[in-house]
Scaffold this active site. Structure first.
Site, PDB file in Angstrom:
ATOM      1  N   GLY A  12      19.220-138.362  65.313  1.00  0.00           N
ATOM      2  CA  GLY A  12      20.178-137.528  64.591  1.00  0.00           C
ATOM      3  C   GLY A  12      19.547-136.273  64.026  1.00  0.00           C
ATOM      4  O   GLY A  12      20.163-135.208  63.992  1.00  0.00           O
ATOM      5  N   LYS A 132      27.684-151.892  60.302  1.00  0.00           N
ATOM      6  CA  LYS A 132      27.437-150.445  60.346  1.00  0.00           C
ATOM      7  C   LYS A 132      28.455-149.700  59.486  1.00  0.00           C
ATOM      8  O   LYS A 132      29.662-149.784  59.708  1.00  0.00           O
ATOM      9  CB  LYS A 132      27.519-149.937  61.785  1.00  0.00           C
ATOM     10  CG  LYS A 132      26.392-150.420  62.679  1.00  0.00           C
ATOM     11  CD  LYS A 132      25.102-149.674  62.390  1.00  0.00           C
ATOM     12  CE  LYS A 132      24.034-150.028  63.418  1.00  0.00           C
ATOM     13  NZ  LYS A 132      22.784-149.304  63.211  1.00  0.00           N
ATOM     14  N   LYS A 219      22.084-146.383  69.022  1.00  0.00           N
ATOM     15  CA  LYS A 219      21.728-145.366  70.005  1.00  0.00           C
ATOM     16  C   LYS A 219      20.432-145.676  70.734  1.00  0.00           C
ATOM     17  O   LYS A 219      20.311-145.475  71.954  1.00  0.00           O
ATOM     18  CB  LYS A 219      21.655-144.003  69.318  1.00  0.00           C
ATOM     19  CG  LYS A 219      21.193-142.857  70.196  1.00  0.00           C
ATOM     20  CD  LYS A 219      19.692-142.566  70.068  1.00  0.00           C
ATOM     21  CE  LYS A 219      19.286-142.234  68.657  1.00  0.00           C
ATOM     22  NZ  LYS A 219      17.819-142.026  68.531  1.00  0.00           N
ATOM     23  N   LYS A 281      14.304-148.933  66.459  1.00  0.00           N
ATOM     24  CA  LYS A 281      13.585-148.120  67.446  1.00  0.00           C
ATOM     25  C   LYS A 281      12.497-148.945  68.122  1.00  0.00           C
ATOM     26  O   LYS A 281      12.289-148.869  69.351  1.00  0.00           O
ATOM     27  CB  LYS A 281      12.994-146.877  66.781  1.00  0.00           C
ATOM     28  CG  LYS A 281      14.030-145.899  66.249  1.00  0.00           C
ATOM     29  CD  LYS A 281      13.385-144.762  65.489  1.00  0.00           C
ATOM     30  CE  LYS A 281      14.418-143.708  65.100  1.00  0.00           C
ATOM     31  NZ  LYS A 281      15.533-144.230  64.324  1.00  0.00           N
TER      32      LYS A 281
END
Length: 322
Positions: A12, A132, A219, A281
């Site tokens: 982002g 979320k 993502k 991640k």
């Protein structure tokens, strides 16, 4: 010799910094700064697939929705449509700026941005556990009213006292639409922008029809899934820190520059990496190398070309580093 294929996941912050309002001028400048770092990969002959986050942008769209309902009695769009909206918005911005950058460097590549649907399991347990946070912050009475009227689930917002925020499920990505086409286009040398914001979550119903799900997909996990699906060689996550750290921002902070699967998994299980920031991640990087990818790299968005930065995860150590 066949060119290497890399998936680049733009965080982002690659588009919008935390201290910014989110004007198109700010986002364009940030996008250009980030995309300039991809030029060296292109010059080295890499084929590229680009994914991107959309957290701030889809949050703004949802708040615009809410304001439109309150002020003009507009019909609010569902979450899947809002994700599609931001995929088009951000994909256009990346494509236009990247085309200009390629021209400035005398490089010729087609750039294609796609509105992408990501397939999830309709029986994924995550669908029963919304986690979320999305959209605006409401006071308790308003949140209760929306919960009754729309069936939304709310959780208390820790950033604003007395505030409540909608939460939605985050199912695991299994596959994505047009995967074979994306791989073919990328291996032909076209730069493909796909699965923005984790993709639009959909499932296949009993009739074989595609149906939307009110949720958001991580993502980085979606990007790793893309990398595995197209048999990419390398996977890069561009974020706001130049390395993976142990004990981040503590007196004992330590750079973890080279990691193998086993050591990374141990750090993850020990809680070394914070949930909501680095841990997802790391999971994405581990999935990619476990599925056959050569390496995963996490680095700061504007330091991809600088080899002094970045942490690399491989299945096995490539030398005696521990």
């Amino acid at each position: 010799m066949e060119k290497k294929l890399a998936v680049i996941a733009l965080g982002g912050n690659a588009l919008l910094r935390g201290n910014q309002k989110g004007t198109i001028e700010e986002q364009n400048a940030n996008t250009i700064d980030t995309l300039e770092n991809l030029v060296y990969l292109i010059k080295e002959g890499y084929n590229l697939i680009i994914s991107h986050g959309n957290g701030p942008q889809v949050g703004n769209v949802l708040m615009d929705n809410a304001a439109g309902v309150e002020k003009y009695d507009n019909a609010a769009m569902p979450l899947d449509v809002c994700v599609a909206f931001t995929q088009g918005q951000i994909g256009y911005m990346i494509e236009r700026n990247l085309r200009n950058i390629l021209k400035e460097h005398g490089l010729q590549r087609n750039v294609i941005s796609m509105v992408s649907q990501v397939i999830v399991d309709k029986n994924d347990p995550a669908l029963q556990n919304p986690t979320k946070r999305v959209g605006k912050i409401y006071m308790k009475d308003e949140a209760d009213k929306l919960a009754r009227e729309k069936g939304w689930v709310f959780k208390e917002e820790i950033k604003v006292e007395g505030g409540w925020r909608r939460v939605v499920p985050s199912p695991d990505p299994k596959d994505f639409m047009n995967a074979d086409l994306v791989e073919r286009l990328a291996r032909e040398g076209n730069i493909v922008i796909t699965t923005g914001g984790g993709g639009i979550p959909v499932y296949i119903d009993e009739k074989g029809d595609i149906q939307p799900i009110e949720g958001v997909i991580d993502k980085d996990l979606a990007s790793a899934m893309v990398g595995t699906r197209v048999k990419a060689d390398e996977f890069y996550i561009l974020t706001d820190v130049p390395y993976i750290y142990k004990d981040y921002k503590k007196p004992t902070q330590q750079i973890l520059e080279f990691l193998d699967y086993a050591d990374t998994m141990k750090y993850l299980e020990d809680g070394t990496f914070a949930e909501g920031s680095m841990a997802p991640k790391i999971r994405a990087c581990l999935r990619f190398v476990k599925a056959g990818g050569q390496k995963s790299v996490i680095t700061e968005a504007t330091k991809l070309e600088d080899r002094r930065y970045g942490s690399k995860i491989t299945m096995e150590y490539e030398d005696d580093r521990r």
